[in-house]
Design an enzyme around this catalytic site. Structure first.
Site, PDB file in Angstrom:
ATOM      1  N   GLU A   1      -7.070  -1.526  -6.387  1.00 44.62           N
ATOM      2  CA  GLU A   1      -7.538  -0.258  -6.257  1.00 44.62           C
ATOM      3  C   GLU A   1      -8.743  -0.069  -7.360  1.00 44.62           C
ATOM      4  O   GLU A   1      -8.742  -0.235  -8.667  1.00 44.62           O
ATOM      5  CB  GLU A   1      -6.382   0.558  -6.944  1.00 44.62           C
ATOM      6  CG  GLU A   1      -6.556   2.092  -7.047  1.00 44.62           C
ATOM      7  CD  GLU A   1      -5.315   2.843  -7.532  1.00 44.62           C
ATOM      8  OE1 GLU A   1      -4.129   2.185  -7.096  1.00 44.62           O
ATOM      9  OE2 GLU A   1      -5.575   3.777  -8.089  1.00 44.62           O
TER      10      GLU A   1
ATOM     11  N   ASP B   1      -5.354  10.803 -15.989  1.00 43.91           N
ATOM     12  CA  ASP B   1      -5.516   9.400 -16.581  1.00 43.91           C
ATOM     13  C   ASP B   1      -5.232   9.677 -18.143  1.00 43.91           C
ATOM     14  O   ASP B   1      -5.709  10.424 -18.623  1.00 43.91           O
ATOM     15  CB  ASP B   1      -6.756   8.825 -16.386  1.00 43.91           C
ATOM     16  CG  ASP B   1      -6.648   8.018 -14.807  1.00 43.91           C
ATOM     17  OD1 ASP B   1      -5.820   7.324 -14.562  1.00 43.91           O
ATOM     18  OD2 ASP B   1      -7.500   8.695 -13.997  1.00 43.91           O
TER      19      ASP B   1
END
Ligand SMILES: Cc1ncc(COP(=O)(O)O)c(C=O)c1O
Lengths: 262, 409
Positions: A46, A57
């Site tokens: 990924e 994140d």
């Protein structure tokens, strides 16, 4: 057939998907990192496209995004780096495993969504994970473009996602379904045991897509727990941490993946 | 009062369509981790807001706690200077010193009805943080405020107020360490605790339904202006309504009930910082392009590669690289006229208002006053300027400006 589909036809268990950030730790280390992942047992890559404001994140991946941007990484540069990455002159250097691009909408919209999909498909990479592309926009605008270029698209589900919605997102996804282990941003350290009943619930739903579990997978133990109830797992923060002070990307990757897989 | 079925296909100036779009701007670009919360809010905010019990409590607090209605003040010496008629809508006289509390009360009452136990908020100038901490103290609810490290330094009195009110102030240390980053941190905190927590966004930004919800809570500003103006002038309608725009909540509130009156000119003033083309600016409509920031599609200041740029304004409350989707639509359609004012122009406007009217405005509000120099005004005009807040929090900046002037002369 898509490389992702092909992978799951041959391997249904213990799939290891590893996240890395394009342009991290160095501008030109993108391919080196991807090769190290392939050579040391990752099944899927990924590849994160760095963004100034990565909402989903935590601090570790945020920092890798900042470093990559500071290094000069852009979507355009990433596409340049990935040119011929499936057909390098030295055969052992070619990336053969599935690659998904992960990123946020804003840089892609600036690049041009269709141009982005076309170039991604030409490389080819296999699919996209865009956490801030909601299903309504996917169904009305972007899904058609993504499909037109034959890219897989992976939706996220969480422990709070209703069964009805899980089924809907499963129906819209191709490749696999990304089961976020808990309500959290990446890199959080929530108790993993609570996750098991949720994964069992997903497993019992008999979804059309394979399931990979992400967020909070950081070592052999959490990887194995995830694999008990799903087809595999996704590791991000823990790998970025392993690269943080690495002198040699290869050695660090080998050591890290070894600690998960052996 | 509000017709819930009035959503149309494209949305109106005032109200978005059911997907949260004002024209091409809005929506809810959120990760799945926030879906349930945002969906819950979306399906319940209108029902809760217009429940008689809610309205009763909300209106009572606006009156007895905040001190509403705020005065509409005829600024005679300022009017004389510009040879026209200027009214100031005195949001600076609200409890806690700015318009932000209108929205903070509304959202905290709403959060209670959603069964939430904890409130989080982002803040730039600290006014929204103080307002939220205040309402949380009033209601005995835990409150955490995210604030950029840079803003913590330049808005120290507000940090102290929040702490005294019992809120926890968490510094945002990423990026430009200002409002954008505080907003990122607040959203991340919400993702980490979606069930117990309500995120009180402080402006008309964020995923649908926030822009609409915040605009409705702030719309009390223009609701009052209409009847106050009628009392004073015999007409409900001014010729111009002027407000500063950071994310755009005081502007949304000041414009709201005039948006359908075509004869009322809607004037928004953005922060030009050191100048539009200086690379140190926060004038989003002038410098931004369509993009996605903090959960909605709007105009966003960004690089050619789609990285959000770090804005600059002397005013922490305007130091934001985006703008609410309602305002992006007002800009794109031409319904709103967007001006900008530099740091220095705003300082001068703040000193001018102080000397002419004895009112020290917030630096944000001083930007709105700069429109008076830029518009061609006639003696027949009736102008309403939204004075969104008072200048106590900016005294150190004002004092520095005075020293600079003194040392140069
Ligand atoms: C007094 C004042 N005016 C204006 C603003 C800008 O916010 P908005 O554009 O949402 O009204 C702020 C924000 O902190 C403020 O404190």
């Amino acid at each position: 057939m898509s490389l992702i589909k092909n992978l799951f036809q041959h391997k249904q268990h213990n799939i290891l998907n590893v996240y890395c950030t394009a342009g991290y730790p160095h501008l030109n280390s993108t391919l080196e990192v991807m090769r190290a992942l392939q050579n040391n047992g990752a099944d899927i890559i990924e590849l994160g496209m760095p963004y100034s404001d990565p909402l989903a994140d935590g601090p570790t991946i945020q920092a890798s995004n900042s470093v990559a941007l500071h290094n000069g990484m852009t979507i355009e540069k990433m596409f340049e780096q990935l040119q011929d990455f499936r057909n390098t002159p030295a055969e052992q250097d070619a990336i053969r495993i599935p690659v998904l691009l992960m990123g946020y909408m804003n840089p892609i919209l600036q690049y041009g969504f269709e141009k982005f999909c076309r170039q991604a498909a030409e490389l080819p990479v296999d699919g996209l994970i865009l956490p801030d592309l909601p299903e309504y926009e996917f169904e009305t605008i972007y899904g058609d473009i993504i499909k037109r270029y034959g890219l897989d698209f992976v939706f996220l589900v969480t422990p709070e996602t209703s069964e009805e919605r899980v089924r809907k997102l499963d129906a819209l996804s191709t490749g696999f379904l990304y089961a976020v282990s808990s309500s959290s941003i990446t890199g959080s350290d929530k108790d993993f045991s609570a996750v098991e009943s949720y994964l069992q619930r997903l497993q019992n739903m008999q979804l059309t897509n394979p399931i990979l579990v992400g967020f909070g997978i950081k070592d052999k133990q959490t990887f194995q727990s995830a694999c008990k109830y799903a087809n595999g797992a996704i590791i991000g923060t823990a790998y970025i941490k392993a690269l943080e002070d690495a002198e040699d990307v290869n050695i660090a990757t080998k050591k890290f993946l070894g600690s998960i897989l052996q | 009062m509000i017709n819930i079925t009035s959503f149309n296909q494209k949305g109106t100036y005032k109200q978005p369509n059911i997907f949260g779009y004002y024209g091409d701007f809005g929506g809810a670009y959120i990760p799945e981790m926030l879906h349930r919360n945002v969906e819950e809010l979306k399906s319940r905010y209108l029902e809760i807001m217009y429940e008689p019990g809610f309205q009763q409590e909300f209106q009572a607090l606006l009156k007895d706690y905040v001190g509403r209605p705020t005065p509409l003040f005829l600024a005679e010496r300022l009017s004389k200077k510009y040879n026209t008629t200027i009214y100031l809508k005195r949001e600076d006289l609200n409890h806690t010193g700015a318009h932000k509390i209108n929205n903070a009360i509304g959202q905290v009452l709403l959060a209670q009805r959603l069964g939430k136990k904890r409130i989080i908020a982002e803040t730039g100038a600290g006014q929204h943080g103080v307002a939220t901490a205040t309402v949380c103290a009033l209601k005995g609810i835990e409150c955490v405020v995210y604030m950029g490290e840079v803003d913590i330094e330049r808005q120290a009195p507000n940090v102290a107020r929040m702490k005294m009110l019992g809120a926890k102030v968490v510094p945002a240390t990423s990026g430009s360490k200002t409002l954008k980053d505080a907003t990122n941190e607040a959203i991340r905190a919400w993702i980490n605790d979606p069930l117990e927590t309500h995120y009180v966004i402080g402006s008309v930004v964020g995923p649908h339904p926030y822009p609409d919800m915040v605009a409705r809570f702030q719309s009390v500003i223009s609701e009052e202006v209409r009847w106050q103006l009628k009392e004073k002038t015999g007409s409900e309608l001014p010729t111009h309504v002027i407000a500063c725009v950071g994310g755009g909540s005081n502007a949304a509130g000041a414009f709201y009930h005039f948006l359908d009156d075509d004869n009322v000119q809607i004037i928004a003033v953005e922060a030009a910082g050191h100048g539009i083309n200086s690379g140190m600016s926060a004038a989003t409509t002038q410098l931004g392009k369509p993009g996605v920031l903090h959960g909605s599609k709007s105009l966003v200041m960004q690089t050619a590669d789609g990285q959000v740029v770090e804005p600059h304004s002397i005013s922490a409350g305007l130091d934001y690289p985006g703008i609410g989707p309602m305002h992006a639509h007002l800009y794109a359609t031409g319904r709103g006229k967007f001006l900008s004012a530099t740091d220095n122009e705003s300082l001068a406007a703040a000193f001018q208002l102080t000397r002419l009217e004895g009112i020290i405005p917030a630096l944000e509000s001083a930007h709105a006053l700069c429109a008076l120099d830029q518009l061609k005004l006639s003696p027949r005009d009736v102008i309403v300027v939204c004075l969104s807040g008072r200048g106590d929090k900016d005294l150190s900046t004002y004092m520095k400006a005075m020293e600079n002037v003194a040392s140069q002369s």
